[in-house]
Design a protein around this motif. Sequence first.
Motif, PDB file in Angstrom:
ATOM      1  N   ILE A   5      42.016  38.958  37.993  1.00 10.63           N
ATOM      2  CA  ILE A   5      41.733  40.388  38.084  1.00 10.63           C
ATOM      3  C   ILE A   5      42.929  41.104  38.708  1.00 10.63           C
ATOM      4  O   ILE A   5      43.367  40.736  39.808  1.00 10.63           O
ATOM      5  CB  ILE A   5      40.482  40.667  38.933  1.00 10.63           C
ATOM      6  CG1 ILE A   5      39.285  39.855  38.421  1.00 10.63           C
ATOM      7  CG2 ILE A   5      40.164  42.166  38.932  1.00 10.63           C
ATOM      8  CD1 ILE A   5      38.833  40.199  37.042  1.00 10.63           C
ATOM      9  N   LEU A   6      43.438  42.109  38.016  1.00 11.41           N
ATOM     10  CA  LEU A   6      44.512  42.954  38.525  1.00 11.41           C
ATOM     11  C   LEU A   6      43.964  44.370  38.669  1.00 11.41           C
ATOM     12  O   LEU A   6      43.619  45.013  37.678  1.00 11.41           O
ATOM     13  CB  LEU A   6      45.709  42.954  37.570  1.00 11.41           C
ATOM     14  CG  LEU A   6      46.875  43.879  37.952  1.00 11.41           C
ATOM     15  CD1 LEU A   6      47.559  43.388  39.222  1.00 11.41           C
ATOM     16  CD2 LEU A   6      47.885  43.987  36.806  1.00 11.41           C
ATOM     17  N   THR A   7      43.864  44.848  39.904  1.00 11.21           N
ATOM     18  CA  THR A   7      43.418  46.220  40.155  1.00 11.21           C
ATOM     19  C   THR A   7      44.627  47.107  40.409  1.00 11.21           C
ATOM     20  O   THR A   7      45.466  46.781  41.255  1.00 11.21           O
ATOM     21  CB  THR A   7      42.461  46.276  41.359  1.00 11.21           C
ATOM     22  OG1 THR A   7      41.251  45.583  41.024  1.00 11.21           O
ATOM     23  CG2 THR A   7      42.120  47.720  41.712  1.00 11.21           C
ATOM     24  N   ILE A   8      44.707  48.202  39.664  1.00 13.50           N
ATOM     25  CA  ILE A   8      45.803  49.155  39.834  1.00 13.50           C
ATOM     26  C   ILE A   8      45.258  50.311  40.649  1.00 13.50           C
ATOM     27  O   ILE A   8      44.344  51.018  40.215  1.00 13.50           O
ATOM     28  CB  ILE A   8      46.342  49.608  38.468  1.00 13.50           C
ATOM     29  CG1 ILE A   8      46.786  48.377  37.666  1.00 13.50           C
ATOM     30  CG2 ILE A   8      47.507  50.588  38.637  1.00 13.50           C
ATOM     31  CD1 ILE A   8      47.127  48.656  36.229  1.00 13.50           C
ATOM     32  N   ASP A 108      42.427  39.694  42.308  1.00 14.56           N
ATOM     33  CA  ASP A 108      43.339  38.646  42.758  1.00 14.56           C
ATOM     34  C   ASP A 108      44.659  39.243  43.228  1.00 14.56           C
ATOM     35  O   ASP A 108      45.385  38.621  43.998  1.00 14.56           O
ATOM     36  CB  ASP A 108      43.601  37.660  41.611  1.00 14.56           C
ATOM     37  CG  ASP A 108      42.344  36.934  41.195  1.00 14.56           C
ATOM     38  OD1 ASP A 108      41.828  36.130  41.993  1.00 14.56           O
ATOM     39  OD2 ASP A 108      41.852  37.186  40.071  1.00 14.56           O
ATOM     40  N   LEU A 109      44.948  40.477  42.741  1.00 11.39           N
ATOM     41  CA  LEU A 109      46.176  41.158  43.122  1.00 11.39           C
ATOM     42  C   LEU A 109      45.974  42.655  42.935  1.00 11.39           C
ATOM     43  O   LEU A 109      45.344  43.086  41.969  1.00 11.39           O
ATOM     44  CB  LEU A 109      47.351  40.683  42.252  1.00 11.39           C
ATOM     45  CG  LEU A 109      48.725  41.308  42.529  1.00 11.39           C
ATOM     46  CD1 LEU A 109      49.249  40.872  43.899  1.00 11.39           C
ATOM     47  CD2 LEU A 109      49.724  40.914  41.435  1.00 11.39           C
ATOM     48  N   ILE A 110      46.539  43.448  43.872  1.00 10.08           N
ATOM     49  CA  ILE A 110      46.517  44.902  43.760  1.00 10.08           C
ATOM     50  C   ILE A 110      47.918  45.359  43.386  1.00 10.08           C
ATOM     51  O   ILE A 110      48.899  44.995  44.053  1.00 10.08           O
ATOM     52  CB  ILE A 110      46.120  45.577  45.094  1.00 10.08           C
ATOM     53  CG1 ILE A 110      44.844  44.953  45.660  1.00 10.08           C
ATOM     54  CG2 ILE A 110      45.955  47.079  44.894  1.00 10.08           C
ATOM     55  CD1 ILE A 110      43.662  45.021  44.756  1.00 10.08           C
ATOM     56  N   LEU A 111      48.022  46.147  42.339  1.00 11.40           N
ATOM     57  CA  LEU A 111      49.299  46.733  41.935  1.00 11.40           C
ATOM     58  C   LEU A 111      49.279  48.203  42.330  1.00 11.40           C
ATOM     59  O   LEU A 111      48.404  48.961  41.886  1.00 11.40           O
ATOM     60  CB  LEU A 111      49.501  46.586  40.426  1.00 11.40           C
ATOM     61  CG  LEU A 111      50.850  47.049  39.869  1.00 11.40           C
ATOM     62  CD1 LEU A 111      51.988  46.222  40.446  1.00 11.40           C
ATOM     63  CD2 LEU A 111      50.862  46.968  38.353  1.00 11.40           C
ATOM     64  N   GLU A 206      56.502  39.418  35.526  1.00 13.35           N
ATOM     65  CA  GLU A 206      56.508  39.275  36.980  1.00 13.35           C
ATOM     66  C   GLU A 206      55.086  39.222  37.538  1.00 13.35           C
ATOM     67  O   GLU A 206      54.764  38.377  38.390  1.00 13.35           O
ATOM     68  CB  GLU A 206      57.286  40.411  37.621  1.00 13.35           C
ATOM     69  CG  GLU A 206      57.371  40.306  39.138  1.00 13.35           C
ATOM     70  CD  GLU A 206      58.273  41.358  39.783  1.00 13.35           C
ATOM     71  OE1 GLU A 206      58.262  41.448  41.020  1.00 13.35           O
ATOM     72  OE2 GLU A 206      58.988  42.059  39.039  1.00 13.35           O
ATOM     73  N   ILE A 207      54.223  40.126  37.053  1.00 15.44           N
ATOM     74  CA  ILE A 207      52.837  40.151  37.545  1.00 15.44           C
ATOM     75  C   ILE A 207      52.096  38.889  37.113  1.00 15.44           C
ATOM     76  O   ILE A 207      51.306  38.318  37.880  1.00 15.44           O
ATOM     77  CB  ILE A 207      52.114  41.413  37.053  1.00 15.44           C
ATOM     78  CG1 ILE A 207      52.766  42.672  37.634  1.00 15.44           C
ATOM     79  CG2 ILE A 207      50.636  41.363  37.417  1.00 15.44           C
ATOM     80  CD1 ILE A 207      52.830  42.695  39.144  1.00 15.44           C
TER      81      ILE A 207
END
Length: 214
Positions: A5-8, A108-111, A206-207
């Motif tokens: 999961i990538l949250t922007i 899993d990561l915040i952008l 990269e992400i």
Amino acid sequence: MPARILTIAQQKGGAGKTTIAAQLAVAYARSGRRVGLLDIDPQGSLAAWFEVRRALVGPDGGGIAFVQAAGWRLATELERLRRDLDLVLIDSPPHAETEVRLAVRAADLILVPVQPSPMDLWATGPTLEIARREKTPAVVVFNRTPAKSKLVEAVRRKIAETSVPVADSVLGNRVAFASAMMEGRGVLESHPRHVASREVTALADEIAGRLGLA
């Protein structure tokens, strides 16, 4: 394996969250990944882009699953997408509402997109604080970045003081992004040889590495 999961997220409006979500989704779909987009912003800009896209490429959105959800439906839809896909990108609203906290908690990561300006720099604080409280790693990415600017390095130094990493990849201030969004496309589709496509590809790679998908 459940989807990553990538949250922007970014408290300041106009930072480019929706554009980045759409561009990365196209990039990942074109690389063969099963990709989902979850729009939890009441403004619905990502939903509008996807409607244009569906008319262009068909109901499956060119290999991108799309859901617009908020409130009690958010957790249910996110769980369904996570079960069926490789990667889910969440486009969040520009304020710290309950949905944002849930999206940060699930990620899993915040952008965090940042334009090289003092206003964007100051606006990152609440978003990074939510990520810190939820123990979710975050990375800042420069967006709409001018070719040459001392301000970019000044903002980069200030962010470094927070111990939050800054992406090596940078997205420039390019008309190609707006043009692609208007057409329901990614720049990889509408401008495949443009420098904007190289920038999106570099950021996507990269992400993916930071998410363990490389």
